[in-house]
Design an enzyme around this catalytic site. Structure first.
Site: not given
Length: 850
Positions: A410, A840, A844
């Site tokens: 990400d 995080d 995700d």
């Protein structure tokens, strides 16, 4: 599908009815209590389950077969010589499994015996009970820094606003505090009132949806302070009024809640999947090697068996000195097949030591030593600021870390810090803000350009947390002398009103702190404060802003009528308020694509501003900034009254509530006036460019999956050295005027076919270019947006997309949804190489689990 279990009966649960403060109600006996168990084994299942785990290893099956054959009369060794090492090896592994499971049992016991305050329906007082004693319908009081014991409907807190802050790190990994709002009808109730509260909660059965909830609370008018018991009031319950098990209460002394799901019915347990039995590359390869060695062993045994059969039949009598007459059955010349079979057993056992029984134990001991003695004590992986050493939660996959070929990451919070600062703005077609971003500096350095100087001293005067903006045309009220002060006024008014931020005391501009669900929202509220729109108070039904306008400084109380919350599907948030003059206003902020669709076509200013605002957003995106479009509209009271009736009907619906609310929201989020856009900087993490360079030098390929625009993602990729000038870039984009025209005409299927064909052609072109340049030293980078990705992931194009992607050193996927992140990760892992996913946030989770 959820099932109610009661004794031997089972029935499908389609709706849950919870009687408030009546935990002993007969219907509640059908629901799970709050006892939880996360252990893999029980006393009854330990032996069969652990044996099953051991026999997943091919070597253990083989060694057991050898040990079984050693019990026959044809064995050349005594049975204990094969059984003893087998029992020791399997016993050590089973004991290790048992110890690890016993630790889980102790953790479960600690959780189940935690104490929590529960309302006693007889004494009407709160008494302490262990978590495992909580039943559906119990009213629970949770205190500051405690963890919620069950999924509860938020009834009230110690403050008059009926709000609280919760941390959801145990659910989604996010450390930002979330604001929860209690039921408006119960927020005023204290301990005495809750003891006499009578009502029923109608809600959906237990499910795994963390961010959605459908339910109503039916209260008698007596419970609400009235006297007519025949007129119950049905109140809708939203997801913001549900607090889930595992959340922690922060910054609030205590809250009251009624348990609706307990134990394994809670959403955190519905989302928990059984821990898979992970097997590393080395372990899987060991199995293959053992199969190969077993094939060699089998060949040796067969050769030995065949030649012994021939020898017994032809040469047995010539070798009388071998004294085989002591075993006539085994060496009977008239029955060479029997002799051959007995030799098979003997040779199988005798040559069995070709496969070492201790191999798996050796590997396991080495892995444990690596995780405890090396990884856990590696100073290079120690974080001094938080005093956190590296922690290997499992030793099964140690060697995988050195075999990673693809890293899928990400961007926000991973490559960047998730520390947001208000940086620039476009208002009424005019761009404001003089700062230079990290991405701009990096790009200028890469191109050898010189950036213009700007007044650092002036910027420092106004700088504070979440705010890194300076423009003399706006600061200190100078905006009031601009050409369109009304639009600027509405711009900052929207920033001060359209949000879910809660202010924390003290209520003065210098010391006030804001609790926000995301740092973006906090940055926008701070920007409004600096510009003269100081938001300092919030209740469940109002926000108060101290406004400094050409008319003077005054406190304005905005009555909050409705909040249409942001979601990944809607890509926007709206708030409907009534100001002190009685005007009804809807403020809407969101992605440019959804805001532009809802602008008033009859307003000539919209058409004029749309083009220049788009240009400014592209410039901000190129500088690595996150942009947000702002708009508003004044509402007709009669239209609003009619819409409100539809909205309440949709909110109380027990079927397809989310879809119905979204459909009703579409009716009012239209005919908007464009104000402009904001631009927020999210700074890069320290050391990211150097880390990416080292990964590339090691031959590791990085895929970045982000929701940002393509221009923003590309520039950040350059800034962090993910993409370099030496790389040949390929861009896959599904946008084309012909498809837009077909969509506008309602011919969606034709538009989809056209876009699919376009992406197919682009992929074919990229594949052909790579084939032509095969053998060269060129490095490739691929950039693809979310729309193009939806076609590239189709069954027909996915193999080509994967083939092209794995040849690139860097791949950037822009505007991707959480589902697309998971799909890309699954696709890349099919390439057969070790894949590492890093994220995080809650969006995700799918990518990490894929």
């Amino acid at each position: 599908m959820d099932v109610l279990k009661c004794g031997r009966k089972s029935e499908v649960e389609t709706e849950r009815l919870v009687h408030i403060a009546e935990a002993t109600h007969p219907r509640h006996a059908l629901y799970a209590n709050n006892f939880t168990r996360t252990t893999k084994y029980t006393l009854l299942t330990y032996l069969p389950k652990s044996l099953f785990e051991q026999y997943r290893r091919l070597a253990n099956i083989y060694f057991t077969a050898v040990a079984a054959l050693s019990l026959t009369e044809y064995s050349p060794v005594r049975p204990w010589t094969t059984w003893t090492p087998l029992v020791i090896v399997m016993g050590v592994s089973m004991v290790k499994e048992g110890i690890e499971d016993y630790r889980r049992y102790r953790a479960d016991r600690e959780v189940n015996n935690r104490m929590v305050e529960v309302l006693d329906p007889e004494t009407k007082k709160f008494v302490e009970k262990p978590w495992q004693s909580i039943l559906v319908g119990d009213v629970i009081r949770t205190r500051r820094d405690e963890t919620f014991a069950a999924d509860v409907i938020f009834l009230g807190s110690d403050n008059d606003e009926g709000t609280c802050y919760v941390e959801t790190m145990n659910l989604d990994g996010e450390t930002n505090l979330k604001i929860k709002k209690s039921m408006e009808e119960t927020k005023h109730m204290g301990e005495d009132d809750l003891g006499s509260l009578a009502g029923i909660i109608e809600c959906e059965p237990p499910n795994s949806r963390l961010y959605q909830f459908t339910g109503n609370m039916v209260l008698s008018t007596k419970a609400l302070g009235g006297h007519d018991l025949k007129k119950p009031v049905k109140v809708p319950i939203s997801a913001s009024q549900v607090i889930l098990r595992g959340c922690s209460l922060r910054n609030t002394p205590f809250v009251y809640g009624v348990a609706i799901y307990a134990g394994h019915d809670t959403k955190v347990f519905k989302n928990a999947s059984k821990a898979p039995s992970k097997r590393s590359f080395v372990e899987r390869n060991t199995d293959k090697i053992i199969i190969f060695m077993f094939a060699i062993l089998l060949a040796m045994v067969i050769v030995s068996m065949v030649f012994l059969g021939i020898w017994v039949e032809d040469d047995y009598k010539k070798n009388w000195y071998l004294a085989t007459f002591d075993q006539p059955d085994q060496y009977d010349p008239s029955r060479p097949a029997v002799a051959a079979w007995t030799q098979f057993v003997t040779a199988f056992i005798l040559y069995g030591y070709l496969i070492p029984i201790s191999l798996y134990v050796s590997i396991e001991v080495v892995k444990i030593a690596q995780s405890v003695m090396y990884i856990g004590q590696d100073r290079e992986m120690y974080h001094k600021e938080t005093d956190t050493p590296a922690l290997a939660r499992t030793s099964n996959l140690n060697e995988e870390l050195g075999m990673v070929t693809y890293v899928l990451s990400d961007k926000t919070g991973t490559l960047t810090r998730n520390v947001m600062e208000f940086f620039k703005a476009s208002i009424g077609g005019v761009s404001y803000g003089a700062g230079i971003t990290e991405v701009e500096r990096s790009n200028a350095e890469r191109k050898g350009e010189t950036l213009p100087e700007y007044d650092e001293a002036a910027l420092a005067k106004y700088r504070e947390n979440y705010f890194n903006f300076y423009d003399s045309r706006l600061m200190d009220g100078a905006w009031q002398h601009e050409t369109d002060p009304h639009r600027i006024e509405m711009f900052f008014r929207l920033l001060a009103v359209c949000h879910t931020v809660v202010p924390c005391s003290p209520q003065n501009e210098k010391e006030i702190k804001y609790e926000a669900e995301s740092p973006d929202e906090a940055a926008l509220v701070v920007a409004a404060k600096v510009m003269g729109f100081f938001f300092y108070a919030r209740t469940a039904s109002s926000v108060t802003v101290r406004e400094t306008t050409p008319a003077g400084t005054r406190d304005v109380v905005y009555e909050v009528l409705n909040i249409l919350e942001f979601s990944s599907t809607r890509k926007r948030m709206s708030i409907i308020v009534r100001d002190d003059s009685g005007r009804l206003i809807i403020f809407t902020k969101g992605a440019d694509s959804v805001i532009y669709e809802r602008l008033s076509p009859n307003n000539p200013q919209n058409a004029k501003l749309k083009g220049v605002t788009t240009q400014h957003m592209e410039e901000y995106g190129s500088a690595g900034l996150r942009t947000l479009c702002l708009s508003y509209a004044e509402l007709d009271p009669a239209f609003y009254a009619q819409w409100q009736a539809q909205f309440m009907q949709a909110k109380t619906s027990m079927e397809d509530r989310v879809e119905k609310v979204a459909a009703v929201a579409e009716l009012i989020e239209k005919n908007l006036q464009l104000l402009g856009c904001t631009a927020i900087e999210d700074k890069l993490q320290e050391g990211v460019p150097q880390c990416i360079k080292q990964l590339a030098a090691a031959g590791i390929k990085l895929w970045v999956l982000t929701g940002d625009k393509m221009e923003t993602a590309i520039n950040i990729a350059f800034a962090c050295s993910l993409i370099t000038e030496e790389m040949q870039q390929f861009v896959l984009d599904a946008t084309c005027p012909e498809a837009d025209e077909l969509e506008a005409a309602g011919r969606i299927e034709e538009a989809d076919m056209l876009c699919h064909s376009r992406i197919q052609q682009q992929l074919a072109k990229v594949e052909a270019t790579m084939s032509e340049q095969e053998g060269s030293c060129l490095q490739y980078a691929l950039v693809i947006d979310g729309k193009a990705l939806s076609y590239a992931l189709s069954d027909k194009l996915a193999p080509t997309f994967l083939k092209v992607g794995v040849q690139c050193l860097a791949v950037v996927c822009c505007r991707v949804s959480p589902l697309q992140k998971a799909q890309v990760t699954t696709l890349v892992s099919k390439a057969g190489d070790v894949t590492l996913a890093i994220g995080d946030g809650a969006n995700d989770v799918g990518m990490i689990q894929a």
